[in-house]
Design a protein around this motif. Sequence first.
Motif: not given
Length: 310
Positions: A70-83
Amino acid sequence: MTARVAVLISGAGTNMAALVYASKLPNCPYEIVLVASNNPDAEGLQIAAAERIPTFAKSHIGLERAEHDAIMHDHIVKAGANYVVLAGYMRILGTDFVQKWDARMLNIHPSLLPKYKGLNTHQKALDAKDDFAGCSVHLVTAALDDGPVLARIEVAIQPDDSAITLAERVQMAEHQLYPHALSEYVARSYNPEYLIAQVRDLALALPQADEVLSHGMPCFGIAGGKKFAYVSADHHNDGKIALLVKISGPEEQAMLIESDGERYYRPPYFGDGWVGIRLDLSDTDWDHIGDWIAKSWHAVAPQKLKLHIL
């Protein structure tokens, strides 16, 4: 448009570096927006930082798998990644994480999948007396190394190879394959021909559906009857590739646009009875698009046809 990619690593990050350097080439269809790791000491983080790519690290030690995911996912989303791309990420990801990135997460594996899933792939190829080893890029699913294979490169096994010498050459191949496979895969999300073909397969699977060209757009309707879907590919110089489908009226249209103004819009010249759904945002849920097309078909199909298929 350019795909925004987060790369997860655990160590040296050589495949990550290959992706980063390839992203600097002209017309590359992706950019690296985050390099993240479960290992704060991963050498690859230094490479990314030197290239001015945002980094994040959080050790998994002492955390439940779901909590760390969940922590990794949140940072990925905050970075604006779509892959998400896995490049030597030595953590098994939980089902929830995998589902969130379904069809948008890639991994590279040092074998010619489906051969030799898991570890010790090079020794397995030598023990089997194979003529070739190699590497594969695949989509990540809940099962280990089991997702659809997107690309492979064969590497010839030499008579005096050890697992170490073979691994060195396979890694060279990985550095060539991963940027190419990622580029090919993400480019589909913005390729009009690919997106139209996806819609076509869904629309023509419906009873008595046909396709014509209408106002310069692929158009799908009941044979000899009303139309239920169009694909607009920058049709009004709006830069959008979108599915246009029937809806109940202005209230539903307004509700959809309010819920997600980037994805839904009012298509010019079609009025309040239609809505545009962007297909070029790289996160298209094709099952959901299929539901929209079926719903639109149902809105225009004659009652006797609908009764016939019940």
